[in-house]
Design an enzyme around this catalytic site. Structure first.
Site, mmCIF file in Angstrom:
data_model
loop_
_atom_site.group_PDB
_atom_site.id
_atom_site.type_symbol
_atom_site.label_atom_id
_atom_site.label_comp_id
_atom_site.label_asym_id
_atom_site.label_seq_id
_atom_site.Cartn_x
_atom_site.Cartn_y
_atom_site.Cartn_z
ATOM 1 N N ASP A 149 -8.363 56.488 14.460
ATOM 2 C CA ASP A 149 -7.725 56.674 13.165
ATOM 3 C C ASP A 149 -6.586 55.662 13.117
ATOM 4 O OD1 ASP A 149 -6.885 57.437 10.693
ATOM 5 O OD2 ASP A 149 -6.810 59.583 11.127
HETATM 6 C C1 BGC Z 1 -6.417 58.772 7.731
HETATM 7 C C2 BGC Z 1 -7.880 58.382 7.773
HETATM 8 C C3 BGC Z 1 -8.083 57.112 7.004
HETATM 9 C C4 BGC Z 1 -7.185 56.033 7.578
HETATM 10 C C5 BGC Z 1 -7.300 54.706 6.868
HETATM 11 C C6 BGC Z 1 -5.511 57.640 8.135
HETATM 12 O O1 BGC Z 1 -4.182 57.984 7.891
HETATM 13 O O2 BGC Z 1 -6.211 59.880 8.573
HETATM 14 O O3 BGC Z 1 -8.672 59.413 7.241
HETATM 15 O O4 BGC Z 1 -9.428 56.740 7.034
HETATM 16 O O5 BGC Z 1 -5.837 56.464 7.471
HETATM 17 O O6 BGC Z 1 -6.747 54.780 5.605
#
Ligand code: BGC
Length: 751
Positions: free
Chosen positions: A228
Site C-alpha cells: 500500500d
Molecule cells: C490506500 C490504497 C490506495 C493507495 C493509492 C492508500 O492510501 O490505502 O487503497 O490504493 O493509497 O492511492
C-alpha cells in the site's frame, strides 16, 4: 522474460525495478525493453492523476465513470453485474494506458464505524470473496491487472499505519483471510496489495508468513505483491518477506538500502532476482493486451453505472405498498442530497465522474404530476439557527402540499472517509428533526438514505417506506428514480446487519483499540454471526431486502458431488405481478459441532431473475473446503464430520426450508504426548482403541461406582492429562503410557 534476461540485469537495475519511479509508475529499464507501467485507483472507477500524485483523493484526475462503490454493489449480490462493471473499468484503464487498477478491496466490515466500509463488500467472507473475484475477473479480462487489497486484517482507519490487529488463528483464517484466499484461487489477480497495519505484531509488509507462506505457498499466488502507498517500514525486511514492489518510489532511498544489504550479506541477491522477475512479468502481462479503438463510450458506461446502482438499492421497508410511486403523484422531494448527491466516499477512491445525476432532476423527468423540491437542511457543520428554521419550514410546506414526500437523508461527506473512522452510527440530529416535521405534515413519507457505512434507523417506526441507497456512483440519481417509480424492481439485499443499537455490535468494546493495538475479542462472531449467537434483535438482518413482487420457495433437496461439495437444489417462483430478481441464500450449521461455530454461516447464494409467474430451478453449490474450520492443533483446515443443516433462506433470519446432509469428516492426527488428555487419546484412531480396552480391563465399573452420585466419570476423565494418571494412585505404569503414546507418531513426546 526468461532467467537469462533477469541475469542480464545489473544488480542496480534489479533493485530499481522494485520501487516505483514516481507516485504511480513502475521504473522503466531502457535498453532491456522494460517500459514503465501506471497503477491507479480503484476500486469503483479509474482515478488517474495526470499531475503530481496523492493517495488521499486531493488532486484532480481525468474524468472516468464513477460506478457504485463496493458497499452498494455488494448489495446486488450479482456476480455477472460486478464482472461487467469490472470489464468496463478495465476498458477505461486500457484507454487511459493504465496497467493496474488498485482494487477491489475485500476487507471484512468488522465494525460499522470503519471509515472505509464504503469500499468493502460485506461482513461475510464468502460474499466478499465471490464478488471480489468477479471484479478481478472483469478487470483482468481486458488485459489490465487488478490489485486485491488490503492484505490483510485492515478493518479500521484509526492508526491504520501502525495498529496491530490482534486476532486469533481461527477468525484470522475463517473470516479475515478467507475472502482473499477465494479471490486469489478463483480469479488469480495479477497483484495483491499488502496493508499498512500490523497483524499480530508484524507489519503486513514484512510478514513472511502472510506474503509468502499463505499467499504463495498455500494459495498459489504467482503475481506481484505491491505495498500500500507508503506501507513499507523496512525495505530489506519487506523484500525478504515477499513484498516485491514498493509504492510509491522512495527517491532511491530503499534501492540503496537493498544494495547495501546485499553487499553486507544480510540479504541474498536471489531475493532481488525473484522479485524483479515478478515485476518484469507483470509489465509484460499488461503489454500483451488488445488496444481499445475509439474514445470512452461515456453514455454506455453511464448506463451500466445506472443499472448497477438500480441493482444496489435495498428496499428495507414498504408498508402498505407505498412504493412504487405512481408517475402522476404530486411529490415533494426533500433533502439536500436530492440535489447535491453523496455518491462516493472520500480518499484514494474518489473518482472525477464523467457526469452526475441529481435525483430531483431524474424524478422530475419521470413524473407526470407536480414535483416540488425543498433542501430541508444544510449538510455544512455550522448553519445559522434562522437558516435551519427557514429550511425546515420550507420542507414542511412542500410536504403538506404533496401526496407523498420523498426525503433524502444521509451522512455528510466529512463524517466518513478513508483515513479516519466514524464516532457513531447516527444520522445527524438536524436531519432527523426535519424528517419528523415532514412526517407530521405528511405521513406518506419515503426515506432514501445516502451513506457509506451503516446508520441506525431510529425513525423507522414513523415512516412507511425506506430505501437504503448507500453511495450509488454517478448515475445514482437516475437509479433512485427508477426504483421509486418501479421502472426497476428493487432486488438488492443487505450484506451487513443493521443493528438496533450501536452498542449491540460485535466489536463495540474492542474498536478501535488503544496504544496501537486492537484486540479482535469477538473472534469468529463477526456481523450476523454475532447477532445470531447472542440472539439479539436487529433492525434488519444480513441478507434482508424487499421487492415489489413476491417469491415462493419450493422444497429443497441436497446431494453430495464427487469431491465432497454439497449441492442444494430448489425452485423459486415469482408469485407477484411484476418481474423481479430474488437473491437466494444458503447457510450451513453443524448442530453437533465440537468446535465453536456460529449458529449459521453463509455458504452460497444466487441472484435469480424471474418474470411474473415464472419458476426456475436454482442449484447452490457449497464447496467442501468452505465447510472446514481452522484446526489450531494441527494448523490445518478440517471438515468436522456430522449431519449438517443447510438452510435455504431469503435472509439470514428468513429461512424457507432446511435440508440435512451427512458429511464425512477429515481425519485429524493430533500429536499425542503425556499432556494429552484421556479424551484426546480416546479420540485418536490408533491409541484410542488400545486405551479403551486397557481401561475396561483395569477398572471395569469400579471407579464409576466409587464416584459420588451425579458425577459423570467420563467427563471428569475427559480433560485429565494421561501422563499424570500414575500420580493419582492408579495402577498404571508410566511405561504403559509411553507404549500407548508410541502407538502413533508424536511431535511432542517429551512434554
Ligand atoms: C490506500 C490504497 C490506495 C493507495 C493509492 C492508500 O492510501 O490505502 O487503497 O490504493 O493509497 O492511492
Amino acid at each position: 522474460m526468461t532467467s537469462q534476461e533477469i541475469d542480464s540485469l545489473t544488480i542496480e537495475e534489479k533493485a530499481a525495478l522494485l520501487s516505483g519511479a514516481d507516485f504511480w509508475h513502475t521504473a522503466a529499464l531502457e535498453g532491456h525493453g522494460v517500459p514503465s507501467i501506471m497503477m491507479t485507483d480503484g476500486p469503483h472507477g479509474l482515478r488517474k492523476q495526470r499531475g503530481s500524485g496523492d493517495h488521499l483523493g486531493l488532486g484532480d484526475s481525468v474524468p472516468a465513470t464513477c460506478f457504485p462503490p463496493a458497499v452498494a454493489m455488494g448489495s446486488s449480490w450479482d456476480v455477472d453485474l460486478i464482472r461487467r462493471v469490472g470489464e468496463a473499468i478495465g476498458t477505461e484503464a486500457v484507454i487511459e494506458d493504465v496497467g493496474v487498477v488498485l482494487g477491489p478491496g475485500v476487507n471484512i466490515k468488522r465494525s460499522p464505524l470503519c471509515g472505509r466500509n464504503f469500499e468493502y463488500f460485506s461482513e461475510d467472507p464468502i460474499v466478499a470473496g465471490v464478488l471480489g473475484a468477479a471484479m478481478v475477473d472483469g478487470i483482468q479480462s481486458r488485459g489490465v491487472g487488478a490489485s486485491l487489497k488490503h492484505f490483510a486484517v485492515n478493518n479500521q482507519e484509526t492508526d491504520r499505519m501502525r495498529v496491530s490487529a490482534e486476532v486469533d488463528p481461527r477468525p484470522l483464517r475463517e473470516i479475515y483471510l478467507r475472502a482473499f484466499g477465494r479471490v486469489v484461487t478463483d480469479a488469480r489477480p495479477w497483484t495483491v496489495m499488502c496493508s499498512y497495519n500490523r497483524v499480530n505484531g508484524v507489519y503486513a509488509s514484512e510478514d513472511r508468513w502472510l506474503l509468502t507462506t499463505v499467499l504463495r505457498e498455500e494459495w498459489g499466488f504467482d503475481g506481484v505483491v505491491v505495498s500500500d502507498w507508503g506501507a513499507v517500514d523496512d525495505r530489506v525486511r519487506a523484500l525478504a518477506a515477499g513484498l516485491d514492489l514498493e509504492m510509491p518510489g522512495s527517491r532511491g532511498v530503499s534501492t540503496a538500502q537493498l544494495l547495501a544489504a546485499v553487499a553486507d550479506g544480510s540479504l541474498d541477491e536471489s531475493a532481488l532476482d525473484v522479485a524483479a522477475a515478478r515485476v518484469w512479468a507483470l509489465v509484460e502481462r499488461t503489454g500483451a493486451r488488445a488496444p481499445v479503438s475509439g474514445p470512452l463510450d461515456v453514455d454506455a458506461h453511464h448506463a451500466l453505472a445506472r443499472e448497477a446502482a438500480g441493482r444496489s438499492i435495498v428496499l428495507l421497508k414498504n408498508d402498505g405498498g407505498l412504493l412504487p410511486l405512481s408517475p402522476d403523484a404530486d411529490i415533494a422531494v426533500i433533502g439536500a442530497f436530492a440535489a447535491d448527491p453523496r455518491y462516493q466516499g472520500a480518499g484514494s477512491s474518489m473518482i472525477n465522474p464523467t457526469r452526475l445525476d441529481r435525483a430531483v432532476d431524474e424524478i422530475r423527468a419521470m413524473a407526470t404530476g407536480s414535483v416540488t423540491y425543498a433542501a430541508g437542511f444544510d449538510t455544512a457543520v455550522d448553519v445559522a439557527e434562522s437558516d435551519a428554521a427557514r429550511l425546515l419550514d420550507e420542507a414542511v410546506a412542500a410536504a403538506s402540499g404533496a401526496e407523498v414526500a420523498v426525503v433524502f437523508l444521509g451522512l455528510p461527506a466529512r463524517l466518513e472517509s478513508e483515513g479516519y473512522d466514524r464516532d457513531d452510527v447516527d444520522l445527524p440530529a438536524n436531519q432527523l428533526a426535519v424528517l419528523q416535521a415532514v412526517v407530521d405534515a405528511n405521513s406518506n413519507t419515503v426515506v432514501v438514505l445516502s451513506n457509506g457505512g451503516v446508520v441506525t434507523l431510529s425513525f423507522a417506526a414513523n415512516v412507511p417506506a425506506i430505501l437504503e441507497g448507500w453511495l450509488l456512483g454517478q448515475a445514482g440519481g437516475g437509479a433512485t428514480a427508477d426504483v421509486l417509480f418501479g421502472v426497476v424492481n428493487p432486488s438488492a439485499k443487505l450484506t451487513e446487519t443493521i443493528p438496533l443499537r450501536f452498542a449491540d455490535s460485535p466489536a463495540y468494546l474492542d474498536f478501535p483499540g488503544e496504544f496501537s493495538r486492537v484486540r479482535y475479542g469477538e473472534g469468529l462472531f463477526v456481523g450476523y454471526r454475532w447477532y445470531d449467537a447472542r440472539d439479539l434483535d436487529v433492525a434488519h438482518p444480513f441478507g434482508h431486502g424487499l421487492s415489489y413482487t413476491t417469491f415462493e420457495y419450493g422444497p429443497a433437496s441436497a446431494s453430495t458431488a464427487a469431491g465432497g461439495d454439497v449441492e442444494v437444489s430448489l425452485t423459486v417462483t415469482n408469485t407477484g405481478p411484476v418481474a423481479g430478481r430474488e437473491i437466494v441464500q444458503l447457510y450451513s450449521s453443524l448442530p453437533t459441532a465440537t468446535t465453536q461455530r456460529p449458529p449459521r454461516e453463509l455458504k452460497a447464494f444466487a441472484a435469480v431473475p424471474l418474470e411474473p409467474g415464472q419458476t426456475r430451478e436454482v442449484v447452490l453449490v457449497v464447496r467442501r473446503t468452505d465447510l472446514a474450520y481452522w484446526d489450531v492443533r494441527v494448523d490445518s483446515w478440517v471438515v468436522e464430520g456430522g449431519t449438517y443443516s443447510f438452510d435455504v433462506a431469503a435472509s439470514s433470519r428468513d429461512v424457507r426450508s432446511t435440508v440435512r446432509v451427512e458429511v464425512a469428516g477429515d481425519p485429524v492426527a493430533v500429536p499425542l504426548s503425556r499432556t494429552s488428555s484421556i479424551g484426546e487419546v480416546l479420540a485418536d484412531p490408533a491409541a484410542g482403541p488400545i486405551l479403551r480396552a486397557a481401561m475396561a480391563e483395569m477398572m471395569g465399573d469400579a471407579p464409576a461406582a466409587m464416584m459420588p452420585e451425579g458425577v459423570d466419570l467420563s467427563k471428569l476423565l475427559d480433560s485429565f492429562p494421561i501422563g499424570r494418571v500414575a500420580m493419582f494412585g492408579a495402577d498404571v505404569d508410566p511405561a504403559m503410557v509411553d507404549a500407548l503414546l508410541a502407538a502413533r507418531p508424536s511431535d511432542d513426546a517429551e512434554t
